[in-house]
Design a protein around this motif. Sequence first.
Motif, short mmCIF file in Angstrom:
data_model
loop_
_atom_site.label_atom_id
_atom_site.label_comp_id
_atom_site.label_asym_id
_atom_site.label_seq_id
_atom_site.Cartn_x
_atom_site.Cartn_y
_atom_site.Cartn_z
N SER A 126 46.89 46.27 77.85
CA SER A 126 48.03 46.02 76.96
C SER A 126 48.24 44.52 76.76
O SER A 126 48.58 44.08 75.66
N ASP A 127 48.03 43.76 77.80
CA ASP A 127 48.20 42.31 77.71
C ASP A 127 47.20 41.71 76.73
O ASP A 127 47.53 40.83 75.94
N LYS A 128 45.97 42.20 76.78
CA LYS A 128 44.93 41.69 75.87
C LYS A 128 45.26 42.04 74.43
O LYS A 128 45.08 41.23 73.51
N MET A 129 45.76 43.26 74.22
CA MET A 129 46.13 43.68 72.86
C MET A 129 47.29 42.84 72.34
O MET A 129 47.29 42.40 71.18
N LEU A 130 48.27 42.56 73.19
CA LEU A 130 49.41 41.77 72.78
C LEU A 130 49.00 40.34 72.44
O LEU A 130 49.48 39.75 71.47
N GLU A 131 48.07 39.81 73.21
CA GLU A 131 47.56 38.46 72.93
C GLU A 131 46.92 38.39 71.56
O GLU A 131 47.13 37.45 70.79
N MET A 132 46.14 39.44 71.25
CA MET A 132 45.46 39.46 69.95
C MET A 132 46.47 39.55 68.80
O MET A 132 46.36 38.83 67.80
N MET A 133 47.49 40.41 68.96
CA MET A 133 48.48 40.58 67.90
C MET A 133 49.36 39.35 67.75
O MET A 133 49.78 39.01 66.64
N MET A 134 49.63 38.67 68.85
CA MET A 134 50.41 37.44 68.77
C MET A 134 49.70 36.40 67.91
O MET A 134 50.31 35.73 67.08
N GLY A 135 48.40 36.29 68.10
CA GLY A 135 47.63 35.33 67.32
C GLY A 135 47.49 35.76 65.88
O GLY A 135 47.60 34.94 64.96
N GLY A 159 61.84 58.00 79.52
CA GLY A 159 62.03 58.21 80.95
C GLY A 159 60.88 57.69 81.79
O GLY A 159 60.68 58.15 82.93
N LYS A 160 60.11 56.73 81.28
CA LYS A 160 58.95 56.20 81.98
C LYS A 160 59.33 54.91 82.72
O LYS A 160 60.03 54.05 82.19
N GLU A 161 58.82 54.78 83.92
CA GLU A 161 59.09 53.59 84.73
C GLU A 161 58.24 52.41 84.27
O GLU A 161 58.69 51.27 84.29
N ALA A 162 57.00 52.70 83.88
CA ALA A 162 56.08 51.64 83.46
C ALA A 162 55.94 51.62 81.94
O ALA A 162 56.02 52.65 81.27
N ILE A 163 55.74 50.41 81.39
CA ILE A 163 55.50 50.27 79.96
C ILE A 163 54.05 50.61 79.67
O ILE A 163 53.13 50.01 80.24
N GLU A 164 53.83 51.57 78.80
CA GLU A 164 52.47 51.99 78.46
C GLU A 164 52.03 51.33 77.16
O GLU A 164 52.84 50.74 76.44
N LYS A 165 50.74 51.47 76.91
CA LYS A 165 50.16 50.82 75.73
C LYS A 165 50.82 51.32 74.44
O LYS A 165 51.09 50.54 73.53
N LYS A 166 51.13 52.63 74.38
CA LYS A 166 51.73 53.18 73.15
C LYS A 166 53.13 52.61 72.93
O LYS A 166 53.56 52.42 71.79
N HIS A 167 53.84 52.35 74.02
CA HIS A 167 55.17 51.74 73.89
C HIS A 167 55.05 50.34 73.31
O HIS A 167 55.84 49.94 72.44
N LEU A 168 54.07 49.59 73.78
CA LEU A 168 53.87 48.23 73.31
C LEU A 168 53.44 48.21 71.85
O LEU A 168 53.89 47.38 71.07
N MET A 169 52.57 49.13 71.48
CA MET A 169 52.10 49.19 70.09
C MET A 169 53.25 49.48 69.13
O MET A 169 53.34 48.89 68.06
#
Length: 525
Positions: free
Chosen positions: A469-478, A502-512
């Motif tokens: 998810s971090d790599k995807m966010l870096e790409m979209m930021m640029g 109700g999820k404790e962790a942020i998943e890739k779909k949430h970030l997208m």
Amino acid sequence: MLVKIYSAAPVGIEAVPVTIEVHSVPGFDFTLVGLPDSAVKESHERIIAALTVNGLETLRRSYTINMAPADIKKEGAAFDLPLAVGMLAGAEKLKVRELAKYMIMGELSLDGSLQPIRGALPIALAARKAGFKGLILPEENAEEAAVVEGIEVYGLRDLTDVVRFLNGEKKDELNPEDTWAPVKVDTEALFAEASYPTDLDFADVRGQYKVRRAVEIAAAGGHNMIMVGPPGAGKSMIAKRIPGILPPLTLEEALETTKIHSIAGLTNKKRGAGGSGLIVERPFRAPHHTITDVALVGGGQNPHPGEISLAHNGVLFLDELPEYKRSALEVMRQPLEDRHITVARTKETVDYPASFMLVAAMNPCPCGHYGENNPAHPCTCTPAQIHRYLGKISGPLLDRIDIQCEIEAVPYEQLRDTQPGESSAAIRERVLRARARQNERFKDSKIVHCNAMMSAKMVREYCVIDAESDKMLEMMMGKLGLSARAYDRILKVARTIADLEGKEAIEKKHLMEAISYRSLDRWKG
């Protein structure tokens, strides 16, 4: 003879105790000092008329009155009553020993009746903090002040009632059982009577599923949002229904909200639940686009709260956003970030809360049809016109809006659909569950109550994402050219989406999904 009367002066959304010292000797003079404004200086004429009409003349007396502390400006006619009481006490027409027990405020009419004042709630809080037994003020303000526990509040009708009360006389000679009693307000009952608006339900909204989802996320995390789309697509209709899916006010939020409206003099014009001045429903403010900078953010020669403070703990809706003055929009940038506004003047500085949820709406161009695939309504704007129109919304302001959502015209088939959409009650249940998770997360914080309020440190702690998810966010930021502020806000929105599931962790779909709400490049052309 020297007597002391106690009152209060509103400063910001608080009230500062004021001691009125009255020195009375035989004569015909009247001197008032202690930084009074014109309305306070004019009180002498109103007081004399009220005393005369009620048979309480203080003839052949000279008064020197000091209002301390002298470095705080005393404004408005609310000092009429304590000044009149001081003059009567100086003329030995009142029992002086009772005066030290009460804080007194009220505006006098020429016939001696008491008119409502501003700031009753902050004054009651100041009276309790200063250790007074009770508060005497006009009966129209009594229920608002009585929500403060630990102090007796007496709402009286006129100057004669005040004199009888302070002298320990019966309230009604013809009815001895009718005694002076402090006003009582059941705050729990007020909140129980509070209700969500039934005439503004999301069940009335046809289609617009993407926007409804964005609104639910915004409400669940307290995020700012903007809707961009053609005229008649339902932007205003949706915005007006947002308060109906927000969590109910807590007592602490209700008191703070009421203090602001009380200082602005609005609690007397619109009573709260049960006829009380306590505001128990989240504010919804929708100022017209002709509003001035000062009216929007507050201030003026004698500072007063603006629309962003009146929307505190609620929603500020700005329709047709580009039509607002550029200067008015730009002064909102700091309050959007800090959630308060500081108004500095030469002689004073006041601070107003401004923790509101901004909901904005705008067309994509001056004619409203840019990007719309509808031959019946082609866009008639030139590229230069569109550029100037969108340029009215600065990048730094747009950067502070977490959710940026495109809205399309509703197809005819959906308009004909007679089946109601999902109700506000159903959406509200999901919002409340998400807010409950946030309340638990931030239970040790006194200033953070939802995801949108998280500090940068909290974002690093509660918005952890995995390597992919971090790599995807870096790409979209640029790709989108987003700022560091946008990075934090994307993570906050993603945290809210995870809370809704109700999820404790942020998943890739949430970030997208969170990233999808950050781009208005299509409208910028």
